[in-house]
Design a protein around this motif. Structure first.
Motif, PDB file in Angstrom:
ATOM      1  N   LYS A 222      23.593   8.265   4.934  1.00 44.10           N
ATOM      2  CA  LYS A 222      23.029   9.505   5.482  1.00 44.10           C
ATOM      3  C   LYS A 222      23.325   9.525   6.971  1.00 44.10           C
ATOM      4  N   ASP A 255      24.766  11.729  -1.771  1.00 44.85           N
ATOM      5  CA  ASP A 255      23.731  12.760  -1.717  1.00 44.85           C
ATOM      6  C   ASP A 255      24.393  13.945  -1.025  1.00 44.85           C
ATOM      7  N   HIS A 258      23.908  14.638   2.822  1.00 45.52           N
ATOM      8  CA  HIS A 258      23.897  13.530   3.779  1.00 45.52           C
ATOM      9  C   HIS A 258      25.178  13.346   4.572  1.00 45.52           C
ATOM     10  N   ASP A 290      20.324  17.707   5.926  1.00 42.87           N
ATOM     11  CA  ASP A 290      19.711  17.187   4.697  1.00 42.87           C
ATOM     12  C   ASP A 290      18.603  18.153   4.272  1.00 42.87           C
ATOM     13  N   ASP A 292      17.893  19.549   1.427  1.00 45.39           N
ATOM     14  CA  ASP A 292      17.262  19.344   0.114  1.00 45.39           C
ATOM     15  C   ASP A 292      16.932  20.655  -0.589  1.00 45.39           C
ATOM     16  N   ASP A 328      17.959  15.330  -6.155  1.00 41.79           N
ATOM     17  CA  ASP A 328      17.099  14.871  -5.055  1.00 41.79           C
ATOM     18  C   ASP A 328      16.847  16.087  -4.166  1.00 41.79           C
TER      19      ASP A 328
HETATM   20 MN    MN Z   1      18.005  13.099   1.627  1.00 42.72          MN
END
Ligand code: MN
Ligand code: RM4
Ligand code: MN
Length: 431
Positions: A222, A255, A258, A290, A292, A328
């Motif tokens: 990340k 991810d 990231h 990030d 999300d 995630d």
């Molecule tokens: Mn994250």
């Protein structure tokens, strides 16, 4: 107290109301695909075989560092979370596993937990460790790092936690540990960037040594946050190099949020595939960092391009190619169950669209340096509305033609709001 669950009767009634239209749309799509040499039913079967893990932390309402606005009927503990995960899988039939996070999901009897999950039709995917927060009564703080901490005792504590997670995961039937660390620095000069990475690698070697033979360890990089000057495992290059040093059981986890801005994520995926180091994904979407956000909500084309690389790898039989798929996300303004259902569907969509790319036509256009022709091969697949295939896959697997509408019609959240009176939660922000 009996726990509300969505009844088969309601599901059947909701499906019955939509079945005729679906049959028509499905037949029309199957004919159109047939003209392109694609077998619609075979595609439906491929869609049915796709699964993505739900993160246990995703079924609770998320927040930002400014505030969290809890919704009614939120899960209060792991067993509530299991119910919500089961509800998602019941309707979408694409989320047969869950990915737990420790110590957030700590409980006293993991064998019993596994049984309860199995009763819900759920199994466990990768376990996630947490050395980015301090827990009550913890001896050494992670304020200045964990696996790369300058103090050996803090590192030892973080290593022990990861090894504990492996032990828990074994009881749950998991086969992988995901390690994301928040270690890094906020000031130029604060940390020796070379020595910090050395300490991380030494710690990871100890964790690696504790892995069972059939386990993998995923290194999740990340770029920044919570460390804002440097992060120890900042990018896929660092992650790759570290995984390479650790050994074959170590792979990289991507991810989607990231990365550095503007990097080509699908190319990163292709690179990791090439070197046998693609461990898996944390799917979400992002506009700035990030974030999300829900998978496929901002950049669905990019998601398709990632799946395009995955299908390419699978069809070439790329060595060591066995990525795991996990979501995630942080759901701040939606009902997390709805967001997770829709996200699983968006993944299936990207998967199905990537499956209908005409790979030989694509290869031919590439070989002929036909740049636009090659691009149009991808666009032809991407602009195909595969929704009827996805809905039919759900129906054939026992799920809902229209999961969100069915979920709303069932009044699930209203029932849960009665069953789950709010508990005091003081923590603002985080997931
Ligand atoms: Mn994250
Ligand atoms: C991090 C990272 C990890 C997740 C935590 C909660 O940003 O994405 O995967 O475990 O958040
Ligand atoms: Mn993640």
């Amino acid at each position: 107290m009996t726990h509300f669950s969505i009844s088969e009767d309601l599901l059947q009634a909701e499906n019955a109301a939509r079945k005729m239209a679906l049959d028509e749309d499905y037949a029309a799509l199957a004919r159109a695909l047939g003209r392109r040499g694609i077998d619609g039913d075979a595609l439906t079967r491929r869609v049915m075989a796709f699964g993505v893990a739900i993160p246990t932390w995703g079924v609770g309402t998320g927040g930002t560092r400014f505030a969290r606005f809890p919704g009614p009927g939120e899960p209060r503990h792991l067993f509530d979370k299991l119910e919500d995960c089961a509800t998602i899988h019941h309707l979408v039939r694409a989320t047969p596993t869950i990915s737990p996070h420790f110590p957030w999901d700590a409980t006293s009897d993991y064998v019993a937990l596994r049984e309860v999950a199995a009763k819900h039709g759920l199994a466990f995917d990768a376990v996630n460790s947490n050395t980015f927060q301090d827990q009550p009564n913890q001896e050494h703080s992670y304020k200045f790092g964990s696996l790369s901490h300058v103090e050996p005792a803090a590192r030892a504590q973080a290593i022990a936690h990861n090894i504990d997670c492996i032990a828990i995961g074994r009881q749950l039937g998991s086969k992988a540990l995901t390690v994301w660390i928040a270690d890094g620095s906020n000031f130029a000069g604060q940390s020796n960037m070379t020595l910090a990475l050395d300490r991380y690698l030494d710690s990871m070697r100890e964790i690696y040594a504790a892995l069972p033979a059939d386990w993998r360890i995923f290194l999740e990089h990340k770029l920044y946050e919570p460390a804002f000057y440097s992060s120890v495992i900042s990018d896929w290059g660092t992650s790759f190099a570290a995984a390479q040093e650790l050994g074959p059981k170590a792979q990289c986890l991507v991810d989607l949020g990231h990365h550095a801005p503007n990097v080509n994520i699908e190319q990163i995926v292709a690179r990791l595939v090439r070197f046998g180091k693609l461990g898996g994904f944390h799917f979400n979407d992002s506009k700035y960092g990030d974030d999300d956000l829900d998978t496929g909500s901002v950049e669905p084309f990019r998601l398709f391009l990632v799946f395009n690389e995955l299908i390419d790898a699978r069809m070439r039989g790329a060595e060591g190619f066995a990525p795991t798929y996990m979501l995630d996300q942080s759901h701040n303004v939606t009902d997390p169950i709805e967001s997770l259902m829709q996200s699983a569907i968006e993944l299936q969509r990207a998967h199905a669209q990537a499956l209908i790319v005409d790979r030989s036509a694509l290869a031919a256009t590439q070989a002929a340096n036909d740049a636009l022709g090659a691009h149009l091969e991808l666009k032809r697949a991407y602009t195909t509305d595969v929704s009827p295939i996805l809905a039919m896959a759900r129906l054939r697997a026992g799920g809902a033609i229209a999961p969100i509408e069915t979920y709303r019609a069932a009044g699930y959240r209203k029932h849960k709001a009665k069953e789950r009176p709010p508990v005091a939660r003081t923590s603002a922000g985080i997931v």
